[in-house]
Design an enzyme around this catalytic site. Structure first.
Site: not given
Ligand code: GLA
Length: 519
Positions: A323, A260, A302
């Site tokens: 998200d 991430d 993306g």
């Molecule tokens: C980002 C990701 C989420 C989740 C959070 C965790 O926002 O896109 O899916 O993993 O981090 O902090």
């Protein structure tokens, strides 16, 4: 003209009739019709018909199968390096050393019947030949996740029956590591030991024991980190420890890594595409060289049109948007805008690499804007939930549920566990459905399947019932088609040139068109 009293009686009677017919809920909402038929008592094997593993690596697959236990499993043409436990249906061992294909036939038998299903094992470089299915803790536990929550989730994946439909990955999201600067002794530093090895926080006393527990159930384990110094929730990331951390995850026994972006923006040398790709290409190479099959789920929302290069960078799936849980519901719930954006990248999905529009947020689910407020029941209507799951399956999306898996009600389970819907998602051809039509009021997703049939979702975006019609000409097909209602798992008849369906507000009709010649 009926008197006021009579009108009251007429209204009351019609409400009671509608309630009895299951059209409205006592709270005035639309009915929560359970569309998914109950699985029969006799065994029925589900799950993908094609499965990839890298040569010589540890192999683990629990045959998804519904039906009354005890069931005895067998398999023909299984590579000799693999062993099937006839009681649990768990296949384990080591993948053969050389690339090749094994046309395995899985079998399940009980006192009340038997079933068999082809299962092609492809030994080679490519894993994730069908989209990942599983559960991720984020939208249930946020920064509170513990070892015992994960164990309970894994146990629930089995006891609820979800694993019998193919759900397999039990994924830990953010917040398992230490949190630099935290005053909480449970989370506080050191984030790494004196050799630089990453440490789990005190809520995870033994990562290896945790993955062993999950593997013992025949399931797989996922973990999370960021290429930046910190994760999105400010826990220790992997920056400058990428190689060591990936090896640590593999050594602990993890089978999936969500990577991430988070704080990497502070590290990237500039905003160029090359700088954006760098951490993913790097981790893709590291993960691909591990002596363990680890699925790489790239999460960078993306940026830089990741769908165009995610596969080349070594990703097995890549989030195409921000998200889902943070998208405001406007006139339509957020999953529509996320899903429809994801739908435009259909040409880039395929075996080994999938567009990921984020998790399935239904059932008891936490509010990402107020994680501390705890889980509550989804506000999506039943029709919206059927639409959500239909879209995700037609788009060959990873099917990762992120609500509370230990609190599955019958309706949520019926949305998540319809074998014919899941078969569309997991289809061996590996095509993502394309948008065959999109207006402000309706859209159609069409997904070609391996057996020559076409899965079709007709979606109503309006607040009133709507008839949606599709012609074979619109779809580029010809000839008589048997139309099968996928949710209810029953044929609707044979249609010569078009199909129409009256669809409730925000609802879907999900069908398969089976050409006469393929029957
Ligand atoms: C980002 C990701 C989420 C989740 C959070 C965790 O926002 O896109 O899916 O993993 O981090 O902090």
């Amino acid at each position: 003209m009926p008197s006021i009293q009579n009108r009251f009686v007429i209204a009351l009677v019609s409400i009671l009739v509608a309630l009895a017919a299951g059209q409205v809920r006592a709270d005035g909402q639309e009915s929560r019709e359970l569309r998914t038929p109950k699985p029969p008592d006799a065994p029925q094997i589900h799950g993908p018909k094609v499965y990839g593993a890298r040569p010589g690596h540890a192999f683990l697959y629990r045959i998804p199968c519904t039906g009354i236990r005890p069931i005895t499993y067998s398999a023909s043409n299984l590579p000799s390096t693999l062993n099937l436990d006839s009681k649990s249906g768990i296949i384990s061992g080591q993948a053969p050393d050389k690339p090749g294909e094994f046309l395995v036939q899985l079998e399940a038998a009980s006192a009340v019947g038997k079933d068999s299903r082809p299962f092609k094992i492809v030994i080679g470089d490519t894993i994730s030949l069908t989209p990942q299915m599983g559960w991720n803790d984020w939208y249930t536990f946020y920064d509170r996740i513990t070892d015992s929550d994960v164990r309970r989730a894994a146990a629930a994946m089995i006891s609820s029956g979800m694993a019998d439909f193919g759900y397999q990955y039990v994924d830990i999201d953010d917040c398992w590591a230490r949190k630099p600067g935290s005053k909480d002794p449970v989370l506080s530093e050191p984030a790494r030991d004196s050799q630089g090895n990453i440490l789990a926080n005190a809520r995870f006393p033994d990562m290896q024991a945790l993955t062993e527990y999950i593997h013992g159930l025949g399931l797989k384990a996922g973990i999370y980190t960021s290429p930046g110094p910190l994760t999105c929730a400010d826990f220790e990331g992997t920056y400058q420890h990428e190689d060591a951390d990936a090896h640590q995850f593999a050594q602990w026994g993890f089978d999936l890594l969500k990577y991430d972006w988070c704080s990497y923006g502070k590290i990237a040398r500039d905003k160029s595409l090359a700088a954006m790709q760098e951490p993913y290409t790097k981790m893709g190479r590291i993960v691909g060289d591990l002596d363990r099959d680890v699925v790489l789920n790239m999460c960078q929302y993306g940026m830089g049109d990741v769908w165009k290069w995610g596969r080349q960078a070594g990703g097995n799936s890549w989030r195409t948007t921000g998200d889902l849980g943070l998208v405001p519901d406007r006139s339509l719930p957020g999953f529509y805008s996320i899903g429809l954006a994801n739908a435009t990248h259909s040409e880039f999905a395929g075996a080994g690499g999938w567009n990921d529009p984020d998790y399935i947020l239904i059932g008891m689910v936490g509010n990402a804007h107020q994680p501390e407020s705890g889980a509550r029941h989804t506000q999506l209507t039943p029709e919206e939930q059927y639409s959500y799951m239909s879209m995700w399956s037609l788009m060959a999306s990873p099917l990762i549920f992120s609500g509370d898996i230990t609190q599955l009600d019958e309706f949520t389970q019926n949305v998540l566990c319809n074998s014919e819907v899941i078969d569309i998602d997991q289809d061996s051809l590996g095509k993502q459905g394309r948008l065959a039509r999109k207006t402000d009021n309706e859209f159609i997703l069409a997904k070609p399947l391996d057996d020559g049939s076409l899965a079709l979702g007709l979606f109503n975006l309006t607040n009133t019932p709507r008839t949606v019609t599709v012609t074979w000409k619109d779809l580029g097909i010809a000839g008589k088609q048997t139309v099968r209602d996928v949710w209810r798992q029953r044929d609707l008849g044979s249609f010569a040139a078009s199909f129409s369906s009256q669809i409730p507000p925000h609802g879907v009709t999900l069908v398969r068109l089976i050409p006469a010649r393929a029957q």
